[in-house]
Design a protein around this motif. Structure first.
Motif, PDB file in Angstrom:
ATOM      1  N   ASP A 176       0.803  -1.322   0.059  1.00 43.77           N
ATOM      2  CA  ASP A 176       0.081   0.157  -0.124  1.00 43.77           C
ATOM      3  C   ASP A 176       0.888   1.105   0.068  1.00 43.77           C
ATOM      4  N   TYR A 177       1.897   1.231   0.707  1.00 41.06           N
ATOM      5  CA  TYR A 177       2.863   2.249   0.940  1.00 41.06           C
ATOM      6  C   TYR A 177       3.520   2.643  -0.361  1.00 41.06           C
ATOM      7  N   GLU A 178       3.789   1.544  -1.189  1.00 35.31           N
ATOM      8  CA  GLU A 178       4.715   1.512  -2.443  1.00 35.31           C
ATOM      9  C   GLU A 178       3.435   2.428  -3.526  1.00 35.31           C
ATOM     10  N   ALA A 179       2.242   1.925  -3.319  1.00 36.91           N
ATOM     11  CA  ALA A 179       1.093   2.493  -3.942  1.00 36.91           C
ATOM     12  C   ALA A 179       0.836   4.264  -3.818  1.00 36.91           C
ATOM     13  N   PHE A 180       1.352   4.363  -2.567  1.00 40.77           N
ATOM     14  CA  PHE A 180       0.823   5.866  -2.196  1.00 40.77           C
ATOM     15  C   PHE A 180       1.997   6.748  -2.902  1.00 40.77           C
ATOM     16  N   GLU A 181       3.365   6.057  -2.570  1.00 38.74           N
ATOM     17  CA  GLU A 181       4.402   6.869  -3.251  1.00 38.74           C
ATOM     18  C   GLU A 181       4.328   6.972  -4.754  1.00 38.74           C
ATOM     19  N   GLU A 190       6.876  32.065 -12.042  1.00 40.07           N
ATOM     20  CA  GLU A 190       6.919  31.661 -10.658  1.00 40.07           C
ATOM     21  C   GLU A 190       7.753  30.561 -10.493  1.00 40.07           C
ATOM     22  N   GLY A 191       8.441  30.531  -9.303  1.00 41.69           N
ATOM     23  CA  GLY A 191       9.268  29.390  -8.942  1.00 41.69           C
ATOM     24  C   GLY A 191      10.617  29.604  -9.538  1.00 41.69           C
ATOM     25  N   SER A 192      11.449  28.258  -9.362  1.00 46.93           N
ATOM     26  CA  SER A 192      12.925  28.509  -9.631  1.00 46.93           C
ATOM     27  C   SER A 192      13.273  27.171  -9.976  1.00 46.93           C
ATOM     28  N   ASP A 193      14.618  26.936 -10.205  1.00 43.92           N
ATOM     29  CA  ASP A 193      15.214  25.646 -10.455  1.00 43.92           C
ATOM     30  C   ASP A 193      15.529  24.961  -9.119  1.00 43.92           C
ATOM     31  N   ALA A 194      15.639  25.760  -8.168  1.00 40.19           N
ATOM     32  CA  ALA A 194      15.972  25.275  -6.821  1.00 40.19           C
ATOM     33  C   ALA A 194      14.846  24.367  -6.124  1.00 40.19           C
ATOM     34  N   PRO A 195      15.558  23.294  -5.773  1.00 43.96           N
ATOM     35  CA  PRO A 195      14.463  22.342  -5.151  1.00 43.96           C
ATOM     36  C   PRO A 195      13.552  22.783  -3.716  1.00 43.96           C
ATOM     37  N   THR A 196      12.565  22.766  -3.702  1.00 42.10           N
ATOM     38  CA  THR A 196      11.804  23.122  -2.580  1.00 42.10           C
ATOM     39  C   THR A 196      10.987  21.739  -1.845  1.00 42.10           C
ATOM     40  N   GLU A 197      10.627  22.030  -0.694  1.00 41.60           N
ATOM     41  CA  GLU A 197       9.902  20.850   0.101  1.00 41.60           C
ATOM     42  C   GLU A 197       8.659  21.349   0.299  1.00 41.60           C
ATOM     43  N   ALA A 198       7.646  20.235   0.523  1.00 35.44           N
ATOM     44  CA  ALA A 198       6.333  20.438   0.964  1.00 35.44           C
ATOM     45  C   ALA A 198       5.991  19.301   1.773  1.00 35.44           C
ATOM     46  N   THR A 199       5.119  19.478   2.564  1.00 34.34           N
ATOM     47  CA  THR A 199       4.675  18.465   3.678  1.00 34.34           C
ATOM     48  C   THR A 199       3.195  18.653   3.574  1.00 34.34           C
ATOM     49  N   GLU A 200       2.337  17.560   3.270  1.00 38.04           N
ATOM     50  CA  GLU A 200       0.893  17.565   2.945  1.00 38.04           C
ATOM     51  C   GLU A 200       0.981  16.112   3.520  1.00 38.04           C
ATOM     52  N   VAL A 201      -0.886  16.037   3.981  1.00 43.90           N
ATOM     53  CA  VAL A 201      -1.509  14.916   4.178  1.00 43.90           C
ATOM     54  C   VAL A 201      -2.381  14.647   2.951  1.00 43.90           C
ATOM     55  N   TRP A 202      -2.091  13.326   2.555  1.00 42.77           N
ATOM     56  CA  TRP A 202      -3.009  12.906   1.382  1.00 42.77           C
ATOM     57  C   TRP A 202      -3.691  11.709   1.749  1.00 42.77           C
ATOM     58  N   THR A 203      -4.909  11.708   1.174  1.00 37.04           N
ATOM     59  CA  THR A 203      -5.747  10.723   1.783  1.00 37.04           C
ATOM     60  C   THR A 203      -6.136   9.893   0.659  1.00 37.04           C
ATOM     61  N   PHE A 204      -6.316   8.629   0.595  1.00 42.66           N
ATOM     62  CA  PHE A 204      -6.392   7.699  -0.172  1.00 42.66           C
ATOM     63  C   PHE A 204      -7.727   6.942  -0.159  1.00 42.66           C
ATOM     64  N   VAL A 205      -8.355   6.530  -1.279  1.00 40.03           N
ATOM     65  CA  VAL A 205      -9.550   5.677  -1.031  1.00 40.03           C
ATOM     66  C   VAL A 205      -9.704   4.506  -2.108  1.00 40.03           C
ATOM     67  N   ARG A 206     -10.091   3.284  -1.673  1.00 39.43           N
ATOM     68  CA  ARG A 206     -10.368   2.210  -2.603  1.00 39.43           C
ATOM     69  C   ARG A 206     -11.651   1.522  -1.996  1.00 39.43           C
ATOM     70  N   PRO A 207     -12.377   1.052  -3.323  1.00 35.48           N
ATOM     71  CA  PRO A 207     -13.493   0.224  -3.078  1.00 35.48           C
ATOM     72  C   PRO A 207     -12.718  -1.179  -2.564  1.00 35.48           C
ATOM     73  N   ARG A 208     -13.593  -1.979  -2.076  1.00 34.79           N
ATOM     74  CA  ARG A 208     -12.832  -3.135  -1.795  1.00 34.79           C
ATOM     75  C   ARG A 208     -12.402  -4.155  -2.842  1.00 34.79           C
ATOM     76  N   GLY A 209     -11.226  -4.329  -3.039  1.00 34.76           N
ATOM     77  CA  GLY A 209     -10.585  -5.116  -4.059  1.00 34.76           C
ATOM     78  C   GLY A 209     -10.138  -4.341  -5.333  1.00 34.76           C
ATOM     79  N   ALA A 210     -10.268  -2.893  -5.144  1.00 31.78           N
ATOM     80  CA  ALA A 210      -9.948  -2.026  -6.394  1.00 31.78           C
ATOM     81  C   ALA A 210      -8.458  -1.363  -5.890  1.00 31.78           C
ATOM     82  N   ASN A 211      -8.018  -0.348  -6.800  1.00 25.78           N
ATOM     83  CA  ASN A 211      -6.867   0.393  -6.796  1.00 25.78           C
ATOM     84  C   ASN A 211      -7.145   1.622  -5.750  1.00 25.78           C
ATOM     85  N   TRP A 212      -5.941   1.988  -5.296  1.00 21.90           N
ATOM     86  CA  TRP A 212      -5.951   3.198  -4.293  1.00 21.90           C
ATOM     87  C   TRP A 212      -6.159   4.349  -5.359  1.00 21.90           C
ATOM     88  N   GLU A 213      -7.041   5.453  -5.068  1.00 16.23           N
ATOM     89  CA  GLU A 213      -6.877   6.820  -5.535  1.00 16.23           C
ATOM     90  C   GLU A 213      -6.992   8.093  -4.785  1.00 16.23           C
TER      91      GLU A 213
END
Length: 315
Positions: A190-195, A285-308
């Motif tokens: 599941d974690y591999e699917a999230f990433e 906007e932005g730049s070529d310099a890397p930035t960081e973000a921290t977010e909470v992502w929620t995933f959902v799946r019907p039983r037996g289906a893939n995460w979305e």
């Protein structure tokens, strides 16, 4: 009423409007250009109005949703109490005092009197400054009370069992494996699917591939992404995300509702986030310099289906 009195009344009204707006303006930060636009968007089933527990990756609180189709008060959804800033039922003494204080003061100033027109000293410029200061203080107090009223009870509603869901947390190498104490067990696959979804969604966003986004996210989330992409087109710009790397992640909570599984995970990731002019390629906007973000992502799946993806919350 003389011209001077009218001018003074207009000045006072403008000052009140500014004092009301400043706390709101100061609470708004510039939106990010990456997928989601820096907003908290989506739905988390019956927990839409309950904040996910904090984790090692996101030790602070996740922001309530700016955009959601879930209606407060819907069956199974913990609705925040109240229907507005001053008109919420059971708002308590502070809300009533704030409403009465501001209402009386505004009427007094608009009709030529001071905030406390019966006190002669407040007719001077120092009195005006004091009035504005009092209004700002009351507004800040009322807003603080309102935020606690609407946020904290929802945050406290998180499942105690999920609070320890990140006991085997790892840093720097992707997701921690979490704990099996959550109502729904999340396994390494599941974690591999999230990433993978984190990268695929950002890539589809950069390519403006709405059809691809429909295979990775819920229709609700795709509607928000589509609206954001349309805004970019109206501005004649395009946002590109590259060099995405998950730095740290762990499980906040996982649960099941009927035949539907949910998992909220905190993710801290690095990326290059650039917005350029569609015609000239000029950096907007932005730049070529890397930035960081921290977010909470929620995933959902019907039983037996893939995460979305079903929600993104800022931290």
């Amino acid at each position: 009423m003389t011209f001077t009195q009218r001018a003074r009344g207009a000045f006072q009204a403008i000052a009140v409007v500014l004092s009301l707006a400043l706390p709101l303006i100061s609470a708004i930060s510039p939106a990010d250009a990456r997928v989601g636009g820096g907003f908290s968007s989506g739905s988390r089933g019956s927990r839409t109005f309950s904040a996910p527990p904090s984790t090692s990756t996101a030790p602070g609180s996740a922001s309530p949703f700016n955009r959601t189709i879930t209606q407060p008060g819907s069956p199974g959804v913990g609705a925040p109490a109240g229907g507005g800033f001053f008109n919420s039922p059971g708002r308590g003494m502070l809300g009533g005092l704030a409403a009465g204080f501001l209402g009386a003061g505004l009427l007094g100033m608009l009709f030529g009197g001071g905030m406390f027109s019966g006190i002669g000293g407040l007719s001077s410029i120092f009195g005006l400054i004091l009035q504005i200061g009092l209004i700002v203080i009351v507004i800040r107090m009322a807003m603080s009370w309102w935020q606690r009223r609407h946020a904290n009870p929802a945050y406290a509603g998180a499942s105690p069992a999920s609070a320890g869901a990140q006991s085997s947390f790892r840093s720097g190498t992707g997701f921690g494996l979490g704990s099996t104490s959550a109502p729904l067990e999340i396994v390494p696959a599941d974690y591999e699917a999230f990433e993978r979804l984190l990268g695929d969604i950002q890539a589809a966003w950069s390519d403006e591939d709405v059809a691809r986004l429909h295979t990775l996210a819920t229709p609700e989330m795709v509607s928000y992404f589509t609206a954001d992409l349309q805004q970019n087109r109206a501005r004649n710009v395009i946002n590109k995300v590259s060099n995405l790397k998950l730095l740290q992640g762990d499980l906040a909570e996982a649960w099941r509702e009927g035949d539907t599984d949910y998992a909220s995970v905190a993710m801290r990731y690095a990326l290059v986030d650039k917005t350029t002019d569609r015609t000239t390629g000029r950096l907007v906007e932005g730049s070529d310099a890397p930035t960081e973000a921290t977010e909470v992502w929620t995933f959902v799946r019907p039983r037996g289906a893939n995460w979305e993806l079903s929600a993104i919350q800022q931290t």
